[in-house]
Each structure stands twice: as structure tokens, then as C-alpha cells.
Enzyme design. Structure first.
Site, PDB file in Angstrom:
ATOM      1  N   VAL A   1      -2.078  -7.099  -1.312  1.00  0.00           N
ATOM      2  CA  VAL A   1      -2.743  -8.204  -2.027  1.00  0.00           C
ATOM      3  C   VAL A   1      -4.195  -7.804  -2.276  1.00  0.00           C
ATOM      4  CG1 VAL A   1      -1.186  -9.883  -0.946  1.00  0.00           C
ATOM      5  CG2 VAL A   1      -3.477  -9.541   0.018  1.00  0.00           C
TER       6      VAL A   1
ATOM      7  N   GLU B   1      -8.165  -7.020  -2.413  1.00  0.00           N
ATOM      8  CA  GLU B   1      -8.962  -6.333  -1.394  1.00  0.00           C
ATOM      9  C   GLU B   1     -10.045  -7.272  -0.846  1.00  0.00           C
ATOM     10  OE1 GLU B   1      -8.159  -3.600  -0.131  1.00  0.00           O
ATOM     11  OE2 GLU B   1      -9.861  -2.339   0.390  1.00  0.00           O
TER      12      GLU B   1
ATOM     13  N   SER C   1      -7.609  -0.033   0.485  1.00  0.00           N
ATOM     14  CA  SER C   1      -8.238   1.266   0.243  1.00  0.00           C
ATOM     15  C   SER C   1      -9.565   1.397   0.971  1.00  0.00           C
ATOM     16  CB  SER C   1      -8.418   1.523  -1.255  1.00  0.00           C
ATOM     17  OG  SER C   1      -8.729   0.354  -1.935  1.00  0.00           O
TER      18      SER C   1
ATOM     19  N   HIS D   1      -1.757   3.984   2.862  1.00  0.00           N
ATOM     20  CA  HIS D   1      -2.587   4.001   1.660  1.00  0.00           C
ATOM     21  C   HIS D   1      -1.939   4.848   0.573  1.00  0.00           C
ATOM     22  CE1 HIS D   1      -6.586   5.252  -0.393  1.00  0.00           C
ATOM     23  NE2 HIS D   1      -6.118   4.165  -0.944  1.00  0.00           N
TER      24      HIS D   1
ATOM     25  N   ASN E   1      -2.671   5.607  -6.890  1.00  0.00           N
ATOM     26  CA  ASN E   1      -2.265   5.013  -8.171  1.00  0.00           C
ATOM     27  C   ASN E   1      -2.110   6.097  -9.244  1.00  0.00           C
ATOM     28  OD1 ASN E   1      -1.897   3.158 -10.210  1.00  0.00           O
ATOM     29  ND2 ASN E   1      -4.061   2.647 -10.409  1.00  0.00           N
TER      30      ASN E   1
ATOM     31  N   GLU F   1      -1.583   8.170   2.758  1.00  0.00           N
ATOM     32  CA  GLU F   1      -2.310   8.292   4.024  1.00  0.00           C
ATOM     33  C   GLU F   1      -1.742   7.253   4.985  1.00  0.00           C
ATOM     34  OE1 GLU F   1      -6.869   9.367   3.651  1.00  0.00           O
ATOM     35  OE2 GLU F   1      -6.324   7.928   2.117  1.00  0.00           O
TER      36      GLU F   1
ATOM     37  N   ASN G   1     -10.713   9.114   0.295  1.00  0.00           N
ATOM     38  CA  ASN G   1     -11.833   8.459  -0.388  1.00  0.00           C
ATOM     39  C   ASN G   1     -13.171   8.821   0.243  1.00  0.00           C
ATOM     40  OD1 ASN G   1     -10.434   7.317  -2.444  1.00  0.00           O
ATOM     41  ND2 ASN G   1     -10.118   5.346  -1.432  1.00  0.00           N
TER      42      ASN G   1
ATOM     43  N   TYR H   1      -2.801  16.615  -3.024  1.00  0.00           N
ATOM     44  CA  TYR H   1      -1.835  15.615  -3.475  1.00  0.00           C
ATOM     45  C   TYR H   1      -2.478  14.275  -3.836  1.00  0.00           C
ATOM     46  CZ  TYR H   1       1.821  18.739  -1.759  1.00  0.00           C
ATOM     47  OH  TYR H   1       2.656  19.801  -1.559  1.00  0.00           O
TER      48      TYR H   1
HETATM   49  N1  LIG Z   1      -5.437  -0.152  -7.776  1.00  0.00           N
HETATM   50  C1  LIG Z   1      -5.591   0.980  -7.107  1.00  0.00           C
HETATM   51  O1  LIG Z   1      -5.866   2.050  -7.681  1.00  0.00           O
HETATM   52  C2  LIG Z   1      -5.424   0.983  -5.615  1.00  0.00           C
HETATM   53  C3  LIG Z   1      -5.182   2.207  -4.958  1.00  0.00           C
HETATM   54  C4  LIG Z   1      -4.963   2.204  -3.585  1.00  0.00           C
HETATM   55  C5  LIG Z   1      -5.009   1.012  -2.885  1.00  0.00           C
HETATM   56  N2  LIG Z   1      -5.264  -0.148  -3.542  1.00  0.00           N
HETATM   57  C6  LIG Z   1      -5.282  -1.402  -2.747  1.00  0.00           C
HETATM   58  O2  LIG Z   1      -4.056  -2.108  -2.966  1.00  0.00           O
HETATM   59  C7  LIG Z   1      -4.268  -3.503  -2.864  1.00  0.00           C
HETATM   60  C8  LIG Z   1      -3.798  -4.205  -4.132  1.00  0.00           C
HETATM   61  O3  LIG Z   1      -4.491  -3.643  -5.227  1.00  0.00           O
HETATM   62  P1  LIG Z   1      -3.964  -3.791  -6.729  1.00  0.00           P
HETATM   63  O4  LIG Z   1      -4.783  -2.873  -7.525  1.00  0.00           O
HETATM   64  O5  LIG Z   1      -2.501  -3.699  -6.749  1.00  0.00           O
HETATM   65  O6  LIG Z   1      -4.403  -5.284  -7.044  1.00  0.00           O
HETATM   66  P2  LIG Z   1      -3.855  -6.268  -8.150  1.00  0.00           P
HETATM   67  O7  LIG Z   1      -4.955  -7.217  -8.418  1.00  0.00           O
HETATM   68  O8  LIG Z   1      -3.231  -5.544  -9.262  1.00  0.00           O
HETATM   69  O9  LIG Z   1      -2.692  -7.042  -7.400  1.00  0.00           O
HETATM   70  C9  LIG Z   1      -2.897  -7.913  -6.340  1.00  0.00           C
HETATM   71  C10 LIG Z   1      -1.724  -8.896  -6.346  1.00  0.00           C
HETATM   72  O10 LIG Z   1      -1.777  -9.631  -5.144  1.00  0.00           O
HETATM   73  C11 LIG Z   1      -1.397 -10.957  -5.453  1.00  0.00           C
HETATM   74  N3  LIG Z   1      -1.843 -11.826  -4.376  1.00  0.00           N
HETATM   75  C12 LIG Z   1      -3.072 -12.309  -4.140  1.00  0.00           C
HETATM   76  N4  LIG Z   1      -3.035 -13.077  -3.032  1.00  0.00           N
HETATM   77  C13 LIG Z   1      -1.768 -13.056  -2.567  1.00  0.00           C
HETATM   78  C14 LIG Z   1      -1.100 -13.666  -1.473  1.00  0.00           C
HETATM   79  N5  LIG Z   1      -1.756 -14.477  -0.639  1.00  0.00           N
HETATM   80  N6  LIG Z   1       0.219 -13.401  -1.283  1.00  0.00           N
HETATM   81  C15 LIG Z   1       0.876 -12.595  -2.139  1.00  0.00           C
HETATM   82  N7  LIG Z   1       0.290 -12.032  -3.210  1.00  0.00           N
HETATM   83  C16 LIG Z   1      -1.007 -12.261  -3.418  1.00  0.00           C
HETATM   84  C17 LIG Z   1      -2.022 -11.231  -6.796  1.00  0.00           C
HETATM   85  O11 LIG Z   1      -1.409 -12.303  -7.454  1.00  0.00           O
HETATM   86  C18 LIG Z   1      -1.788  -9.903  -7.498  1.00  0.00           C
HETATM   87  O12 LIG Z   1      -0.558  -9.907  -8.203  1.00  0.00           O
HETATM   88  C19 LIG Z   1      -5.746  -3.675  -2.575  1.00  0.00           C
HETATM   89  O13 LIG Z   1      -5.920  -3.772  -1.196  1.00  0.00           O
HETATM   90  C20 LIG Z   1      -6.359  -2.381  -3.103  1.00  0.00           C
HETATM   91  O14 LIG Z   1      -7.560  -2.058  -2.459  1.00  0.00           O
HETATM   92  C21 LIG Z   1      -5.453  -0.191  -4.891  1.00  0.00           C
END
Ligand SMILES: NC(=O)c1ccc[n+]([C@@H]2O[C@H](COP(=O)([O-])OP(=O)(O)OC[C@H]3O[C@@H](n4cnc5c(N)ncnc54)[C@H](O)[C@@H]3O)[C@@H](O)[C@H]2O)c1
Length: 718
Positions: free
Chosen positions: A403, A405, A432, A453, A456, A465, A503, A661
Site C-alpha cells: 500500500v 508509502e 522501499s 522489496h 519496478n 531484496e 537504494n 539485477y
Molecule cells: N513504484 C515503485 O517503483 C516501487 C518500487 C518498489 C517499492 N515500492 C513500494 O511499494 C508500495 C506501493 O507502491 P506503488 O507504487 O504500487 O503505489 P500505488 O500508489 O501505485 O499503489 C498503492 C495502492 O495501495 C492502495 N491502498 C492504499 N491504502 C490501502 C489500504 N489500507 N488497503 C489496501 N490498499 C490500499 C491504493 O488504493 C493503491 O491502489 C510502496 O510502499 C512503495 O514504496 C514502489
């Protein structure tokens, strides 16, 4: 039995046909290590002394034919003087030559993978029969070397120059049909008919219905039309290879040289040329790095598999919280690789987006012919989208939270889901930046919680990770590793710290980039220099691709965590662009502008952003490529030293593989620790010291690095 060893045996049938069968005891695959080569020599000696042999069929009792040389032996061999490296090749090269001198036919029955040395032995046979399950290829250039047991000398004589250059320089593995089409194998049959067909081919060779002697003669002296083909396409190929692979991948050039120069010679002379080209390739830093990558990957996967073997049972149902970019990708990958996933979000649009993405990716596989419509429907059906917890969360063995961050949201979501799950399940967070130990704080079972972790886009990026928090149990780590393996990912285990490993290292590199732009460098010039050094994209372009808001968030977190090294006195360039409305590639506006021109994505420098950056930075200044590379790579290298010294990552092998990777570190450089080894720690420290007066702690090497330099130590211990 004519011969029986650890790696192979030879028996003789009543009709006088000998069967040489590769069957390495106590290993899952056949390979040509020194033991197997020695046994092959001894077996041929016995065969030559055996009366009444009328033919020889080579086959395998394992699922593979022979997967190639033992790459584990390369590192030591490649450190030897030239004559010793050539000497390593010679015995087996001579063995294969002996196959071509028997006064009876020699047939290869290829049941599975025949790669590298495995295919080279087949090329030395008179006729090749393959099962539909066979896979063949000469992948050596991917390791920075060239085939050294006759692959470059024999293949063009058998199938011509074009195919040989394509196969050898790409290193690509080919299926049995492609091998038949190219003429690399002569017959293709269903797996259960392989040995019968090999026997029938043998009878035809013996009767003269199949002219095996002509096939043999074709390899001794190159046919005129093949020499003509070399004359017509050789020069262009050589130029193309230089353009395509350049100085970073010299093996492709050596391979083409060996193919082309050998053609007008006798086979024996061509084999000498090949050995020299092999030696030249083996001596390069690139070969050392690429072989090193292969061995580090093997090490990593062995550690991971050992851990996975300790768990009671694999996950049968996964849970994913958040159906966004990452959650949607994780649920897709889980379903695709056989673990059904329940995917929960709080918004229907999120679920629709996640399912839509999964469907799009699956359709792409169908379009490429790699999946049927039925399979696509089945994979999609194994993702259960839901807005509620009533869809079987009790069944979930492993849950990945993805969900937004935000620590408050994550705490609420994690405690809530923990109370609804089976107490034996494990929970992982895809955060992240948030420390795993902090995220575990309100949980009832922090031992069953760790970081997982992903990168994307999840389906394309191999690294995961696995992050150990202060209270994470080893059992939980093992289960997360097993799940990552089931997803066909490469799990690297790291201890908790801000930015984890990848990171943390990446943002040290970006800190060098930020400072250099502040010092007056043109970011487009920096990108070009780093791409020339081998990165798939320069830092400004990479920041755009990641998303400038994400970059800024990570920069804030890591700047606060590693204040002395990463905190800046000036506004970050990501924020400068964000303030101008740019988020990077996702809104078409960042350090570069992104648009579609003639149906293709196009990137052009963003003049407005460039002007603004120039205005805010110190006066424009030209930096040499060497200085640009040093100013970006030194901070990353020093951060790796800290990560190793703080035991964030257990070994340079794992750290380097994570960079390969996770962020596409140039593979021919083998990772940042290997880069320091290639330079030498003493020179590295001197190089960093040049910058510390002006640029401060970001360029200050660790005390341990100075000690290593003084003792002439290396990270890889060689
Ligand atoms: N985007 C990236 O490149 C990336 C890479 C590695 C890690 N991350 C991490 O992954 C996580 C998600 O990132 P993202 O880019 O997919 O975000 P995103 O905004 O695309 O998706 C987040 C989703 O979580 C949902 N959400 C919010 N609150 C919620 C709840 N209480 N219960 C269920 N769902 C809920 C939202 O509706 C949304 O669909 C974050 O912690 C981010 O730091 C992201």
C-alpha cells in the site's frame, strides 16, 4: 563394458556399435570439467584398443546431454599464462579430433541441452540426431569468452558463416526445430524415438545410404561456397560487431575473428587460431567480470535454494495488499508462476487497474505464442480481487503489503491484516524506504515479518531484496526466500537499514550526480558519459524513468539517514523539476521531454529545465569523462564498503549481483566491489582522496578500505 568412470561409460552392443553415455554420478547434469575430460580421454583410449567396433553413438543418461565446460574452473585457469590457458583447451580439443578419425561412423543422439562444449562435441560427430526436447547453443560470448573446443572452427564448415556468426555472437540458446532448420542437427524426432533413430542412422551410415564420410570431409577443408560466403559478408559482419558490441564486449569480436580467419585454413590450423582467440578473450577484464557474475549468481541461488529446502511446505496461497503498480505486479507474477493470489485494495479503481495490467501482460504472452488463451484465463482466474477481508485471508501463507508509502497507513493495515490471518502465516512489506524494524513495532508476531522489496516493473526485474528486521526469525526469511524463488526471482538477503542495499548504493551515486550538476556540469553530458561507461541509462534519464516524486522521496529519507554523506546544501534537482511541473517519464516532462514521434517513444532534452538548472547551479563548466565517471562511481563504491562493513549484505558477490539485477549495473564490469578490485584498492583510495577536500565525506573512503589498500587485499580475495 569398455569403460566406466564417474562421468561417462562406454558399452558395446552385439552389432559392434559402441555407446558412449554421459552420466555424471551424484550430479544432476553432465559437464566437461577436468575429471570428465580426463575420463573422455581414457575412454577413447580404451575404445581404440577395442576390437570389432563398427560405430559409435554418443548419448546421455541424464535429462541434459552436456551443459558445457565447468565454469567454476575458469577463474583459476584464466589467471595462468597464455600457454597454460591454451593447454587447458588442448586435451579435449584433441579428443574431439580423435572422433573424426575413427574408421567407423560417429553419431550424436542429443536428448536435452547440448550447450557450449556439449554442442562442440556433437559438431565433431559425423551426424547429429536431436530429440524435440533438445536445446542447443554456444553461449560462451555471454561469459566474455569464445567456444574453445572447435565451435568456431567447425560450425561454419557445417552450416555456413551467417548462421555461425549469428549463433556464436548472440550466444543465444536455440530449440531443436531452429537447430534443424539451421542445419546444426540433421534429424529431429520425438524424445522416445531418439535412440531408435540414432541406431537407424548408424545403420544407414554403415551401409553407405548416408554418406558420413562426405560430412566428415566437409569439415577438414572448407567448401568453396562457404569461403565465398565469408568473403562476401565477413567484412560487414566484423564492422557491425564492432559497432554493436564495441570495446565493452570484446568476445564477440574475437569469436568473429576466429570464425573468419579459420575458414581458409585446414581444420587443425583453424583450431590453433581458435585457441589463440580464446586466450585473448580469456585475458580480458570483461571475461573475468562476466564469469564472476555467473559464479556469483550460482552462489546466490545455491544459498537461496538451501534456505528454501528448510521450509515445511511451499506457499499455496499468497495475499497482496494494495493493487497499485507494485501490488498488481506481485499478484500477477504470483499467479503466473503457480501461487494463486488474493489481492485487496480499498478502491475498486485500484483493483480494476491491477487486473487490467495483469490481463495486458498475459495478452502479450498470448500474442507472442508463449501462452494459450485458456492458460491466460486460468492465470487471471487465480487472482482474486477484493475490497473485503472475507475472501479467504485465513488461507494465505505469505502476504505482501504494497500500500502507499506512509508508516501510519502501513501500521494500520499490517496490524489489521495480521489479526485476520492464520497465526502461522508470514507478512512481508514491499516498502522501499521505511525501516522494517519500525514497521514491525505494533505487530503481535514481529518474528514473522520481513521486507520483500521488489523492483519496478515486477514482472521484468529479477531482483528481490529480502530484508531482515531486528526481530525477524530465520524461518521467516527462509519462507520469503522460498516464495521469491517460486516467483522466479533472485532473492538477496540484507539487514535492515535506510534504503536497504540497492537504494542506499544508488542514492550515493545520485548524490555524486547532484553535486556534479551543482558544480556546473551539463546533465545531458553526464548521461552520455555514464551510458558510454556502460549504464543502460544515465542518471538524469534514470531519475525520469523512476519518477521524480519517488526520487525526491527517497532522497529525503536517505539524506536524513546518512546526513554527512548524502545531505546537500542546495535544493535537489528533482525538486527543481517537480516545481516546474515535471514528474519524469510518467507525465512526459522531466530532465527530458518524452513524446511519441512516428509511433515511437522519443526523448529530447527539456530546454526549460536545462535553463533553470543552469541558472541555479554554479557557472557552467566542462568536466572530462574520467572525472564524471569518478565523481559518480566513487560514492557508490564507498557506500558498498560501508554496507559490507556494517554487515548489511553478507558478501561482495551478493552485493554486486543485487546491483546487476536491481539497477542494471554494467554486467561487463561485474559490480561495484569488482570494479574496485579491478582498479586496485590503493589506486581507488588515491582516486577518492583527490576529491575529499572539495567535496567532503561523500568521497571519504572507510578506514577498512585504507587497511585493505595497505595490505593489497581485494574484495573477492583474488
Ligand atoms: N513504484 C515503485 O517503483 C516501487 C518500487 C518498489 C517499492 N515500492 C513500494 O511499494 C508500495 C506501493 O507502491 P506503488 O507504487 O504500487 O503505489 P500505488 O500508489 O501505485 O499503489 C498503492 C495502492 O495501495 C492502495 N491502498 C492504499 N491504502 C490501502 C489500504 N489500507 N488497503 C489496501 N490498499 C490500499 C491504493 O488504493 C493503491 O491502489 C510502496 O510502499 C512503495 O514504496 C514502489
Amino acid at each position: 563394458m569398455i569403460y566406466s568412470g564417474e562421468s561417462l561409460f562406454i558399452s558395446k552392443a552385439d552389432n559392434g556399435v559402441a555407446h558412449l553415455v554421459f552420466d555424471r554420478k551424484s550430479e544432476s547434469v553432465n559437464k566437461f570439467d577436468r575429471l570428465a575430460v580426463d575420463e573422455f580421454t581414457a575412454a577413447l583410449n580404451k575404445l581404440e584398443d577395442e576390437p570389432g567396433v563398427t560405430g559409435l553413438i554418443l548419448g546421455s543418461a541424464k535429462g541434459v546431454f552436456v551443459v558445457g565446460a565447468d565454469i567454476g574452473e575458469f577463474t583459476a585457469v584464466f589467471k595462468e599464462p597464455d600457454d597454460k590457458i591454451a593447454g587447458y583447451l588442448r586435451p579435449h580439443s584433441d579428443n574431439l579430433r580423435r572422433l573424426e578419425k575413427f574408421d567407423y561412423p560417429v553419431v550424436a543422439a542429443i536428448n536435452g541441452f547440448a550447450l557450449g562444449g556439449g554442442l562442440e562435441v556433437c559438431l565433431a560427430c559425423d551426424v547429429r540426431v536431436a530429440s524435440e526436447l533438445a536445446g542447443v547453443g554456444l553461449p560462451e560470448t555471454g561469459l566474455g569468452i569464445i567456444p574453445g573446443w572447435g565451435g568456431t572452427a567447425r560450425m561454419p564448415r557445417v552450416v555456413g558463416v551467417q548462421t555461425s556468426l549469428e549463433w556464436i555472437t548472440s550466444g543465444r540458446q536455440q530449440n531443436a526445430q531452429a537447430a534443424l532448420d539451421a542445419g546444426v542437427v540433421d534429424f529431429l524426432v520425438p524424445a522416445d524415438e531418439l535412440m531408435a533413430k540414432a541406431g537407424a542412422v548408424m545403420v544407414d551410415c554403415q551401409s553407405g545410404a548416408l554418406d558420413y564420410k562426405a560430412a566428415r570431409a566437409k569439415k577438414e577443408t572448407t567448401a568453396a561456397e562457404i569461403v565465398a560466403e565469408a568473403n562476401s559478408i565477413g567484412e560487414e559482419w566484423t564492422a557491425n560487431i564492432a559497432g554493436k558490441y564495441g570495446a565493452h564486449f570484446p568476445a564477440q569480436g574475437f569469436a568473429a575473428q576466429s570464425v573468419l580467419q579459420g575458414l581458409e585454413k585446414t581444420l587443425d590450423e583453424a583450431l590453433v587460431i581458435e585457441r589463440q582467440c580464446f586466450v585473448d578473450a580469456a585475458k580480458t577484464d570483461q571475461a573475468k567480470a562476466l564469469v564472476g557474475n555467473f559464479l556469483s549468481d550460482q552462489y546466490l541461488m545455491k544459498c537461496a535454494k538451501d534456505r528454501a529446502r528448510t521450509i515445511a511446505a511451499p506457499a499455496t496461497c499468497a495475499g497482496v495488499l494494495g493493487a497499485g503498480i507494485m501490488g498488481g505486479g506481485i499478484a500477477y507474477q504470483s499467479a503466473l508462476t503457480g501461487t494463486p493470489a488474493i489481492m485487496k485494495d480499498i478502491a475498486q479503481e485500484g483493483l480494476d487497474l491491477g487486473m487490467g495490467e495483469a490481463s495486458k501482460l498475459l495478452s502479450r504472452l498470448v500474442k507472442k505464442g508463449r501462452m494459450t488463451e485458456e492458460k491466460k484465463a486460468a492465470v487471471l482466474a487465480s487472482i482474486t480481487p477484493t475490497l473485503e477481508y472475507d475472501k479467504g485471508f485465513k488461507k494465505v501463507d505469505v502476504l505482501v503489503e504494497a500500500v502507499v508509502e506512509n508508516i501510519k497507513v502501513k501500521h494500520a493495515v499490517l496490524t489489521d491484516v495480521e489479526s485476520r490471518m492464520n497465526p502461522s502465516a508470514i507478512i512481508c512489506s514491499n516498502t522501499s524506504t521505511l525501516p522494517i524494524t519500525d514497521l514491525a513495532e505494533p505487530l503481535a508476531r514481529p518474528g514473522q515479518f520481513c521486507g520483500m522489496h521488489f523492483f519496478n516493473p515486477v514482472h521484468a526485474m529479477p531482483l528481490v531484496e529480502i530484508i531482515r528486521g531486528a526481530k525477524t526469525s530465520e524461518g521467516t526469511i527462509n519462507r520469503a526466500v522460498a516464495y521469491a524463488l517460486s516467483l522466479k526471482k533472485k532473492p538477496v538477503i540484507v539487514n535492515d537499514c535506510p534504503g536497504f542495499l540497492v537504494n542506499r548504493l544508488l542514492f550515493a551515486y545520485f548524490a555524486g550526480f547532484m553535486q556534479l550538476v551543482y558544480a556546473g556540469a551539463d546533465y545531458e553530458v553526464i548521461d552520455k558519459a555514464m551510458e558510454k561507461w556502460g549504464w543502460p541509462m544515465g542518471p538524469a534519464y534514470l531519475a525520469d524513468v523512476v519518477g521524480l516524486d519517488t526520487m525526491q522521496h527517497c532522497d529525503d529519507v536517505l539524506g536524513a539517514a546518512y546526513v554527512s554523506r548524502l545531505k546537500k546544501e542546495f535544493k535537489s534537482w528533482y525538486q527543481v523539476v517537480i516545481d516546474m511541473g515535471g514528474l519524469g517519464q510518467k507525465n512526459g516532462n522531466g530532465f527530458y521531454n518524452y513524446s511519441i514521434v512516428d509511433g515511437r517513444p522519443s526523448k529530447a532534452v527539456n530546454d526549460g529545465v536545462k535553463a533553470r538548472v543552469t541558472e541555479l547551479a554554479k557557472p557552467s563548466k566542462v568536466f572530462t569523462e574520467t572525472v564524471i565517471v569518478e565523481r559518480l562511481m566513487i560514492p557508490m563504491a564507498i557506500e558498498m564498503a560501508f554496507a559490507l562493513e556494517e554487515n548489511i549484505v553478507a558478501s561482495p558477490q551478493e552485493g554486486d549481483v543485487a546491483l546487476l539485477y536491481g539497477v542494471g549495473f554494467p554486467p561487463f564490469r561485474g559490480g561495484i566491489a569488482r570494479w574496485m578490485d579491478a582498479i586496485g584498492l590503493k589506486i581507488f583510495c588515491d582516486m577518492a582522496d583527490k576529491y575529499t577536500d572539495e567535496l567532503g565525506p561523500l568521497y571519504e573512503v572507510t578506514a577498512r578500505q585504507r587497511e585493505m589498500a595497505a595490505n593489497a587485499e581485494t574484495y573477492y580475495g583474488s
